[in-house]
Enzyme design. Structure first.
Site, PDB file in Angstrom:
ATOM      1  N   HIS A 141      -2.348   0.943  -9.261  1.00  0.00           N
ATOM      2  CA  HIS A 141      -2.869  -0.055  -8.310  1.00  0.00           C
ATOM      3  C   HIS A 141      -3.662  -1.154  -9.041  1.00  0.00           C
ATOM      4  O   HIS A 141      -4.880  -1.265  -8.884  1.00  0.00           O
ATOM      5  CB  HIS A 141      -3.731   0.624  -7.227  1.00  0.00           C
ATOM      6  CG  HIS A 141      -3.907  -0.259  -6.021  1.00  0.00           C
ATOM      7  ND1 HIS A 141      -4.149   0.228  -4.751  1.00  0.00           N
ATOM      8  CD2 HIS A 141      -3.870  -1.609  -5.869  1.00  0.00           C
ATOM      9  CE1 HIS A 141      -4.260  -0.765  -3.896  1.00  0.00           C
ATOM     10  NE2 HIS A 141      -4.097  -1.889  -4.563  1.00  0.00           N
ATOM     11  N   GLU A 189      -4.456   7.816  -3.678  1.00  0.00           N
ATOM     12  CA  GLU A 189      -4.859   7.204  -4.951  1.00  0.00           C
ATOM     13  C   GLU A 189      -6.226   7.712  -5.377  1.00  0.00           C
ATOM     14  O   GLU A 189      -7.124   7.749  -4.518  1.00  0.00           O
ATOM     15  CB  GLU A 189      -4.873   5.684  -4.821  1.00  0.00           C
ATOM     16  CG  GLU A 189      -3.480   5.134  -4.562  1.00  0.00           C
ATOM     17  CD  GLU A 189      -3.435   3.604  -4.464  1.00  0.00           C
ATOM     18  OE1 GLU A 189      -4.488   2.957  -4.576  1.00  0.00           O
ATOM     19  OE2 GLU A 189      -2.327   3.086  -4.276  1.00  0.00           O
ATOM     20  N   ARG A 221       0.877  -1.167   0.000  1.00  0.00           N
ATOM     21  CA  ARG A 221       0.000   0.000   0.000  1.00  0.00           C
ATOM     22  C   ARG A 221       0.916   1.218   0.000  1.00  0.00           C
ATOM     23  O   ARG A 221       2.030   1.157   0.546  1.00  0.00           O
ATOM     24  CB  ARG A 221      -0.879   0.038   1.262  1.00  0.00           C
ATOM     25  CG  ARG A 221      -2.038  -0.939   1.274  1.00  0.00           C
ATOM     26  CD  ARG A 221      -3.100  -0.551   0.261  1.00  0.00           C
ATOM     27  NE  ARG A 221      -4.280  -1.407   0.306  1.00  0.00           N
ATOM     28  CZ  ARG A 221      -4.450  -2.514  -0.410  1.00  0.00           C
ATOM     29  NH1 ARG A 221      -3.494  -2.936  -1.218  1.00  0.00           N
ATOM     30  NH2 ARG A 221      -5.568  -3.215  -0.338  1.00  0.00           N
TER      31      ARG A 221
HETATM   32  C1  GLV Z   1      -5.411  -5.180  -3.688  1.00  0.00           C
HETATM   33  O1  GLV Z   1      -4.635  -4.304  -3.493  1.00  0.00           O
HETATM   34  C2  GLV Z   1      -6.085  -5.918  -2.668  1.00  0.00           C
HETATM   35  O2  GLV Z   1      -5.929  -5.608  -1.479  1.00  0.00           O
HETATM   36  O3  GLV Z   1      -6.841  -6.846  -3.032  1.00  0.00           O
END
Ligand code: GLV
Length: 329
Positions: free
Chosen positions: A284, A265, A236
């Protein structure tokens, strides 16, 4: 009919399936703190399914009927688990089914950064390839190098598998607990964080975001890395101090970085990371393939339905909530 909020990402076939059985309202690109229609639905919602909705005290105060929040993600840093537990509201996520897809993405970023694939792609497409290339366009080998993996959960292990069997890499890892089976299977060596940082050619961060891991990679950690190191963040954005990453790249503390996640984000278009030649930046998309997104939506819907129908959801994040709800039954 039970009321459900679908938020940001639920694949169409799954949304249509849910809409046949429940009163489902789908929200996207709204401010969940102020959107009047969202707040109206929230007031009556029995369940929420979706991606990255901040479920905190403020939201829960406005959701008196809520029984379950089903994340379409493995990460659950968007959820205030304490507040959910206080209210006996279940929460679920989608582990397992995305493991290989995320590991593929991370490995893709790692190779793309080391071999400068996006940069050279632009070079060719911009018509700059006018004569045979020089060493200024050469990349860095991935095979037989040392890969440091921070976080040795399912995804960390799938990265180790690719690195060991596919690329003959030496694997060093750091994680809350030592995993002797992983050490044996992938010839991985456990190391302290500092040791990992100072010995790895590639540093791959894949730990969940928790209060303990927030900002765990910053100025000090970048200074410990080799100047030739390539840093990859697939966890993250907030596990890294983004300004420190920008500084480390600017000052040559590390060679390059590949990131799938950002502090904020979507990230701002003027984020300096987007202007650098030695970064690879993705929006992401670790788990975002057609196949895996569909599987995640399906699993999240199954968890949601089970929770709403009094069955134990498979992927409860905090099983204690279920125990409290069924105490004495
Ligand atoms: C993606 O980042 C998730 O947490 O599934």
């Amino acid at each position: 009919m039970k009321k459900i909020i679908a938020y940001e990402r639920v694949e169409k076939p799954v949304l249509e399936y849910l809409q046949q059985k429940y009163d489902v309202q789908f929200f996207k690109n709204i401010d969940p703190k102020t959107d009047p229609e969202f707040l109206e639905q929230l007031n009556e919602a029995d369940g929420i399914i979706g991606l990255d909705l901040p479920v905190d005290n403020e939201l829960l105060e406005k959701a008196p009927n809520l029984k379950i929040v089903s994340n379409v993600s493995v990460g659950y840093n968007n959820l205030d688990l304490e507040q959910l537990a206080t209210r006996n509201i279940m929460a679920t996520n989608t582990p397992g089914i995305l493991t290989d897809t995320v590991a593929d993405t991370i490995f893709g970023i790692l190779i793309a950064t080391a071999r400068r694939i996006p940069e050279l792609d632009h070079f060719v497409k911009n018509g700059e390839w006018q004569q045979s290339i020089e060493s200024e366009h050469f990349g860095t080998d991935v095979h037989h190098k040392t890969l440091g993996i921070i976080g040795m959960g399912r995804i960390g292990q799938a990265i180790a598998q690719r690195a060991h069997f596919g690329f003959d890499m030496d694997i060093v890892y750091h994680s809350r607990t030592r995993k002797t089976d992983v050490e044996e299977t992938y010839s991985a060596t456990y190391a302290s964080l500092d040791e990992l940082l100072s010995t790895s050619d590639f540093v791959c961060l894949i730990t969940p975001l928790t209060p303990e891991t927030e900002g765990m990679i910053g100025k000090r950690e970048f200074e410990l890395m080799k100047k030739s190191a390539i840093f990859v963040n697939g966890s993250r954005g907030k596990t890294v101090v983004e300004q420190d990453l920008i500084d480390a790249l600017t000052n040559g503390e590390i060679a390059a970085a590949g990131v799938d996640v950002f502090e904020k984000e979507p990230t701002d278009p003027d984020n300096p990371l987007l202007k650098m030649k030695n970064t690879v930046t993705l929006p992401h998309v670790g788990s975002s393939t057609h196949e895996t997104e569909l599987k995640m939506s399906e699993l999240a819907a199954t968890n949601l339905e089970k929770g709403l129908n009094g069955e134990k959801p498979t992927n409860l994040i905090d099983p204690e909530v279920w125990a409290q709800l069924h105490k004495g039954s």
